[in-house]
Design an enzyme around this catalytic site. Sequence first.
Site, PDB file in Angstrom:
ATOM      1  N   CYS A  23       8.384  37.546  29.176  1.00 44.32           N
ATOM      2  CA  CYS A  23       7.063  38.044  28.802  1.00 44.32           C
ATOM      3  C   CYS A  23       6.693  37.408  27.480  1.00 44.32           C
ATOM      4  O   CYS A  23       7.069  36.275  27.194  1.00 44.32           O
ATOM      5  CB  CYS A  23       7.041  39.571  28.754  1.00 44.32           C
ATOM      6  SG  CYS A  23       8.161  40.272  27.529  1.00 44.32           S
ATOM      7  N   HIS A 633      33.900  50.379   1.800  1.00 47.42           N
ATOM      8  CA  HIS A 633      33.741  51.243   2.969  1.00 47.42           C
ATOM      9  C   HIS A 633      35.109  51.845   3.294  1.00 47.42           C
ATOM     10  O   HIS A 633      36.001  51.166   3.796  1.00 47.42           O
ATOM     11  CB  HIS A 633      33.203  50.430   4.141  1.00 47.42           C
ATOM     12  CG  HIS A 633      32.640  51.265   5.253  1.00 47.42           C
ATOM     13  ND1 HIS A 633      33.424  51.965   6.130  1.00 47.42           N
ATOM     14  CD2 HIS A 633      31.346  51.521   5.601  1.00 47.42           C
ATOM     15  CE1 HIS A 633      32.651  52.606   6.986  1.00 47.42           C
ATOM     16  NE2 HIS A 633      31.391  52.358   6.696  1.00 47.42           N
TER      17      HIS A 633
END
Length: 990
Positions: A23, A633
């Site tokens: 598309c 982290h």
Amino acid sequence: MNAPAEILASIGGADNVENLTHCATRLRFQLHDNSGIDEKQVESIPGVMGAVSQSGNRYQVVIGGAVESVYNDIMALPEMKEGGSATGTQKSGSNADVKSAAKEKGPRGRFTWLDSFFDFLGDSFRPILGSLLGASLIITFMALMGTLGVIGNWADPRTELSPTWQFINLCWRCVFYFLPLMVAYNASKKLGADPWIGFAVMAVVMLPGFTSLGQYATHLTFAGSEINVVRLFGGHLPLTIFDYGSQVFPPLLMAAVLGPLYKLLKKIISPNVQLIFVPFLSMLIMIPLTAFLIGPLGVYAGAGLANGLKAVNDFSPFIFAILIPMLYPFMVPLGLHWPLNAIMLLNIQTLGFDFIQGPMGAWNFACFGATAGVLFLSVRDRDVTMRQTATGALAAGLLGGISEPSLYGIHLRFKRIYPRILVGCFLGGLVQGIGGGLTTNAFVFTSLLTIPAFSNIPLYAISIAVAFFSSMLLVVFFDYRTADERAEAAKVRATEDADQAAEEARKASAEAHKAELRADDAEARADQAEQRAATTTVAAERAAQVATAVAPARTALAPNAVTQIASPVAGYVVPLDKVPDPVFAKGTVGLGVGIDPTGDTITSPGDGKIIVAQDTGHAFGIKLDNGIELLIHVGIDTVNLGGTGFDVHVARGDRVTTGDVLVRFDRKVIESAGYSMITPVLVTNPRKFASVTQAPATLSSALVAPGDTIITVTAKPPKDGAAAVPGTPPAPAHRSAAQAVAAGDSKAGASASTEAPGSSVGGSQLGGSPAPGSTVPGVAAHGDAQASPQGTGTADGAAAASPTADGARRAATGGAADSAGSAAVSGAAPGSALVAGAVTEIGSPVAGRVVALADVPDPVFSKGIVGLGVGIDPTGDTITSPGDGKIIVAQDTGHAFGIKLDNGIELLIHVGIDTVNLGGTGFDVHVARGDRVTTGDVLVRFDRTVIESAGYSMITPVLVTNPRKFASITQAAQGAVTPGEGIITVTAKQ
């Protein structure tokens, strides 16, 4: 391997591709199997903006405006040309081909004729569902007025209505009376014939003159029914007179004959005269054939089917009320429900009422109840994508009576939902059966709005409520996902939370980076002013004091500087590629190492500011004073613990020094929950440096203590003209800032230091920028203004230190901002959106209601993968250009347009969601690729009824697709807007 080849390889190669279409922004793959695709691998391919896995082995790869060229490159690959799939070598096809391939399951997939038959039925009715829905609401209004006693029995032709109510009654009757013409048009078009010829053929038998031939008719009895027959052409041909209004089987049979006949005539007639003789001969053959044979056969066939179902209902309304809702969940996905719709219409036309729609309502509301249960769980679990899908599907169901969004968007994707729906169908049908069944005098869509259209309103309301809430509660209490699916959803939520935190950090980093650039510029101008003004050591020292007060010296950025990063915790060093999370291991977040802790305390590896501090304690971002940005982290996926096992000691915005405690953690809690303790320590702005590497010492001995070096950061070499004057020796590390300035090396004075973990040695600082699209912790901007000794404010500048530095002072205080801004966008047209600091407003291309981007019901748009902007829910039917520019994307299907505006902004206007599947139906395109357009020029007109009746959302994303060229893209309006009214504000970079 180039990007097209990488994309093909990442989705399983050519052998895994059934079909490929595209598309405006996406490659749309129909695959044999999409279960083994690594989405992160696909998204890591250069040029790929995102990937979306869908049900039915469909897979979308988001490319953006370059999708057509990438599609062509993929189709040109040798493996695609050779056709590697054993199930089909045709790799590219229309959306109709993809749709057909998806139905190759069950009886429709095994028998081609059966599949074609139900496609024919579906496409004959689907385009007119909008008009039927509109008429059904008018019918509901009439039924409500009749129930309240405002009018008499409106469905009884013997009832006298006032002229006003007669007119309102005509508003819905027109749709059903002329239904044969609509069906004839759609059915003829589906079979490849001229739809207007089919329309004309059916119109003949609906003329008042045809019906008036009945005055010459004789009455005969056929199959137990009385019919009127007129003998024509000397009494040799009997013509049966029927009222064909509202009939659907005759036009379907007529089109079934017209289609092959029309194609045959086109084959045997010369193309030079086809325009004349194909329509003429088609009508010459089909009009008498329909009037004498096909029309009566259609009436009899429809009556036979209707009588069969009526016999079952007459035998036992109780069985019928349970049977219909239990069958519908299996009929609708295969399209087998269309014949029943035709029989409902025939029942109303012949019997004056229908007995199928009541039990069908039990199925619909059981379906909607399951969707409501999914919506409840998605809100509870913060599943944004499913919440958007379920919200739209539930609204379409409860207000429009449309089940397809629920069915295809949710229910068929999760096998645990159907048993819960069947329970609701059974209980709703059971209530109706116990109550003796239901009828309605009109064809309506079973929604909340059409409850008054049924004969026994309380019975119907109770039955659909039972169906709805039983299905909903079963989904809520027993879920619709397997344990694995729930675990995957939890992982996705955790990732989204981390992404959101990282995005906030990235925005803060971007803002701080701008401040740094402004500081660099002002500092450079201050240096020049000081070099001219410094006549004494006292003046130089004074200038240095002002210069160093601007911001902490970013010594790690000094050309060729080597900076060591200390470990924040005791443990074993793990190479980055061995960290058990691909997001970290691939360096997506940043570069560095992992630490498998032996201690339980995370400390700051240097002096700086906390710019990310999660409440859960699992992650911290630090902007070190030397210019390095760090992410620590603690463990992998530990966000899922929700803070359990973590004791946080700092908050966002806090200042920290080397060794300050950030968090203490309980290793047993984390590991007992099944999470890895390996702690990534990452430099998140690596593009500012020449290299970020694991410290050599850790390669031979992996065990480190807090403060031991684990990462080596090397600055970039000096740019041309950025180094010190040739011949000037480097400033000794022990020199004071004042001594350095006195020697003509003010930057060295500002950054002189000794090499140690968390610091660096070197000269002038060198700027940089994070990778486009990378996720980095943010930094807090340093002070942009410093009071001069005279008490006046100067921006980042030491230019005010000397009265002779007047010109530099004006530059430092912003006097030269305009000229600097113009220079920064050299070549941009006057008024361009790219001019530094420019604010540009983009007008709406269509009248409608503004929808926030996050609420657009497609994650590819709502997550900003394609671009940033807003959605518009149109009230108009025309898309116009919001500015002057050039069309760079214009899909033949009319659903999407790309515009390169003259001011430098690139826009994508995508009309509706997934409307590419309509193949251009309902769109009237006015422009082509390469056309010049001006503000207000029409790009496309669309038929909202066609689009929504096919089940697609009309929300139209309007997106800036080159947002990285600008400082910000924000929503400028809320609520209703008119064409040209500002909806997006675009702010240029400084």
